[in-house]
Design a protein around this motif. Structure first.
Motif, short mmCIF file in Angstrom:
data_model
loop_
_atom_site.label_atom_id
_atom_site.label_comp_id
_atom_site.label_asym_id
_atom_site.label_seq_id
_atom_site.Cartn_x
_atom_site.Cartn_y
_atom_site.Cartn_z
N GLN A 10 0.86 -1.17 0.00
CA GLN A 10 0.00 0.00 0.00
C GLN A 10 0.90 1.22 0.00
OE1 GLN A 10 -3.64 0.73 0.03
NE2 GLN A 10 -2.48 2.52 -0.61
N LEU A 11 1.04 1.86 -1.17
CA LEU A 11 1.84 3.08 -1.22
C LEU A 11 1.19 4.16 -0.37
CD1 LEU A 11 3.10 3.68 -4.88
CD2 LEU A 11 4.25 2.55 -3.00
N THR A 12 2.02 4.95 0.30
CA THR A 12 1.53 6.08 1.09
C THR A 12 2.44 7.28 0.86
OG1 THR A 12 2.87 5.83 3.11
CG2 THR A 12 0.93 4.40 2.88
N ASP A 13 2.00 8.43 1.32
CA ASP A 13 2.90 9.58 1.34
C ASP A 13 3.74 9.52 2.61
OD1 ASP A 13 1.30 10.47 3.46
OD2 ASP A 13 0.23 11.95 2.25
N VAL A 69 -2.32 0.92 -4.51
CA VAL A 69 -1.69 -0.38 -4.30
C VAL A 69 -0.65 -0.58 -5.40
CG1 VAL A 69 -2.03 -2.88 -4.27
CG2 VAL A 69 -3.67 -1.37 -3.12
N TRP A 70 0.56 -1.02 -5.01
CA TRP A 70 1.66 -1.15 -5.95
C TRP A 70 2.47 -2.39 -5.60
CZ3 TRP A 70 7.04 -0.98 -5.16
CH2 TRP A 70 7.82 -0.86 -6.32
N PRO A 71 3.03 -3.13 -6.54
CA PRO A 71 3.04 -2.88 -7.99
C PRO A 71 1.84 -3.44 -8.74
CG PRO A 71 4.47 -4.72 -7.51
CD PRO A 71 3.96 -4.22 -6.17
N GLY A 72 0.97 -4.22 -8.08
CA GLY A 72 -0.20 -4.74 -8.75
C GLY A 72 0.09 -5.81 -9.78
N MET A 73 1.26 -6.38 -9.75
CA MET A 73 1.60 -7.48 -10.64
C MET A 73 2.12 -8.62 -9.76
SD MET A 73 5.20 -6.21 -12.30
CE MET A 73 6.67 -6.10 -11.28
N PRO A 74 2.39 -9.79 -10.28
CA PRO A 74 2.52 -10.11 -11.70
C PRO A 74 1.21 -10.57 -12.33
CG PRO A 74 3.24 -11.95 -10.38
CD PRO A 74 2.87 -10.87 -9.41
N HIS A 75 1.13 -10.35 -13.65
CA HIS A 75 0.00 -10.88 -14.40
C HIS A 75 0.26 -12.35 -14.73
CE1 HIS A 75 -1.34 -6.77 -14.70
NE2 HIS A 75 -0.19 -6.42 -15.21
N LEU A 76 1.53 -12.71 -14.83
CA LEU A 76 1.95 -14.09 -15.08
C LEU A 76 2.64 -14.62 -13.84
CD1 LEU A 76 3.43 -13.44 -18.63
CD2 LEU A 76 1.15 -14.35 -18.09
N GLN A 113 13.52 -9.45 -15.23
CA GLN A 113 12.64 -8.52 -14.52
C GLN A 113 12.52 -8.94 -13.06
OE1 GLN A 113 8.50 -8.53 -15.76
NE2 GLN A 113 8.19 -6.42 -15.07
N ASN A 114 12.50 -7.95 -12.19
CA ASN A 114 12.30 -8.20 -10.77
C ASN A 114 10.87 -7.84 -10.38
OD1 ASN A 114 12.70 -8.78 -8.06
ND2 ASN A 114 13.53 -6.74 -7.61
N ILE A 115 10.12 -8.80 -9.86
CA ILE A 115 8.76 -8.52 -9.39
C ILE A 115 8.71 -8.42 -7.87
CG2 ILE A 115 7.70 -9.65 -11.38
CD1 ILE A 115 7.08 -12.03 -9.47
N ALA A 116 9.84 -8.64 -7.21
CA ALA A 116 9.87 -8.70 -5.74
C ALA A 116 10.16 -7.33 -5.14
CB ALA A 116 10.93 -9.71 -5.28
N GLY A 143 8.27 3.15 -5.36
CA GLY A 143 7.22 2.70 -6.25
C GLY A 143 6.72 3.85 -7.10
N GLU A 144 5.82 3.50 -8.05
CA GLU A 144 5.25 4.52 -8.92
C GLU A 144 3.75 4.57 -8.70
OE1 GLU A 144 6.42 1.61 -10.98
OE2 GLU A 144 8.41 2.09 -10.23
N ALA A 145 3.23 5.75 -8.42
CA ALA A 145 1.81 5.90 -8.13
C ALA A 145 0.97 6.10 -9.39
CB ALA A 145 1.58 7.07 -7.17
N ASN A 146 1.61 6.43 -10.53
CA ASN A 146 0.86 6.65 -11.76
C ASN A 146 1.73 6.34 -12.97
OD1 ASN A 146 2.45 9.07 -12.30
ND2 ASN A 146 1.22 10.04 -10.69
#
Length: 335
Positions: A149-152, A160-167, A177-180, A244-247
């Motif tokens: 949960q990203l916060t300020d 919510v980030w990163p919201g992956m993996p799709h696979l 690629q690092n998903i961790a 993380g990236e919020a957008n």
């Protein structure tokens, strides 16, 4: 000596006086009581150490502190791995400025326990031999990571980030690629042995990040699971070593800055893969994994060779856009 089921938290600190109390409070208040914290301070010049020492007086035998020189994020976490208590059962990476959600420890341990004895998971390691402190092969090297949960800076939630993996997590993904998200990563004792008890000493200068290396190694020889449930409040305050990236704009900006930073370097992903092959290649038994690794690290000196490689490449990133970008970077010789 720790009781069975002990979770050891591996935390690296550096000038974290502003936020570290909130993080320590969130860990020490977990309903999962068998928690020990190992902290390595990376040469702080603020009040970080004095705050930690104050916590040590209130929580005797629950917090150990290693005072070190400023060596950077990856070497600091690698030192924590080397100093980890081999009598613990599970381990979690931890950042100084986040806050654990109340279920973080229980969720991590529950997931690891459900995965580490999965009889359907093939073990590709040749051996986790007897010198590995008595850990038996019946426990699969296992790692879990989760959404955050990203916060300020004041812990106000954003996205919510990163919201992956799709696979599904895979060795073929981990090579490129690092998903961790490191601050969410937990792993079992067999995985720790796999990371540390190597015949060849790991050159940490060749690895991208400690969490990425763990994903790469454990996905090859064990099991990695991504849980789509945030377990930490991931504080974004402008001073994060990794953020993380919020957008979409932030995501594009981060990737572009990374490209500019590394454009003069020589194929960093290939360097990491070569280091993995040097250290673990002799232990690999999966023929397709070996072939894909060797093809990835082989020279591609002209466009024809790069097209030929892409025809047989099974490596993948987690979105179509990133997969297309990977293929473009192969064709232009960046990877």
């Amino acid at each position: 000596m720790h009781t069975p089921g002990t979770l050891q938290v591996l935390m690296s600190t550096y000038n974290g006086a502003k936020y570290i109390s909130a993080q320590l409070d969130s860990i020490l208040s977990q309903p999962y009581e068998s928690i020990h914290i190992l902290i390595r301070d990376d040469g702080s010049s603020d009040e970080t150490i004095s705050i930690i020492e104050e916590y040590q007086t209130h929580y005797p035998n629950r917090i150990d502190l290693l005072k070190g020189e400023n060596i950077g994020v990856i070497p600091s976490f690698w030192s924590l791995l080397q100093h980890a208590d081999r009598e613990a059962t599970y381990y979690s990476f931890c950042d100084q400025d986040d806050v654990w959600m109340p279920h973080k420890a229980e969720t991590s341990v529950r997931l690891l326990q459900s995965l580490e004895t999965d009889k359907q998971q093939p073990l590709h390691a040749v051996s986790l031999d007897e010198r590995n402190h008595g850990f038996q092969q019946k426990f699969i090297p296992t790692m879990i990571c989760t959404d955050t949960q990203l916060t300020d800076g004041h812990l106000n939630p954003t996205v919510v980030w990163p919201g992956m993996p799709h696979l599904k997590p895979s060795f073929y993904n981990a090579l490129i690629q690092n998903i961790a998200v490191g601050a969410t990563v937990s792993f079992n004792a067999t995985a720790l042995s796999l990371l540390l008890d190597t015949k060849q000493t790991v050159n940490i200068a060749a690895i991208q990040m400690h969490d990425w290396w763990a994903y790469l190694v454990i996905s090859c020889f064990g099991k990695v699971h991504f849980e789509h449930q945030p377990t930490i409040y991931y504080r974004q305050h402008g001073g994060n070593a990794v953020g993380g990236e919020a957008n979409v704009y932030q995501k594009i900006k981060k990737k572009w800055n990374s490209f500019l930073k590394h454009r003069g370097d020589k194929k960093l992903l290939v360097q990491q893969a070569k280091e993995f092959y040097r250290v673990y290649g002799s232990q690999m038994t999966d023929v397709q994994m070996i072939d894909q690794l060797e093809q990835f690290i082989a020279p591609r000196t002209n466009l024809r060779a790069r097209f030929r490689y892409l025809r047989i490449c099974k490596l993948f990133r987690q979105s179509l856009t990133e997969q297309l970008l990977f293929r473009v970077l192969i064709l232009v010789g960046y990877i």
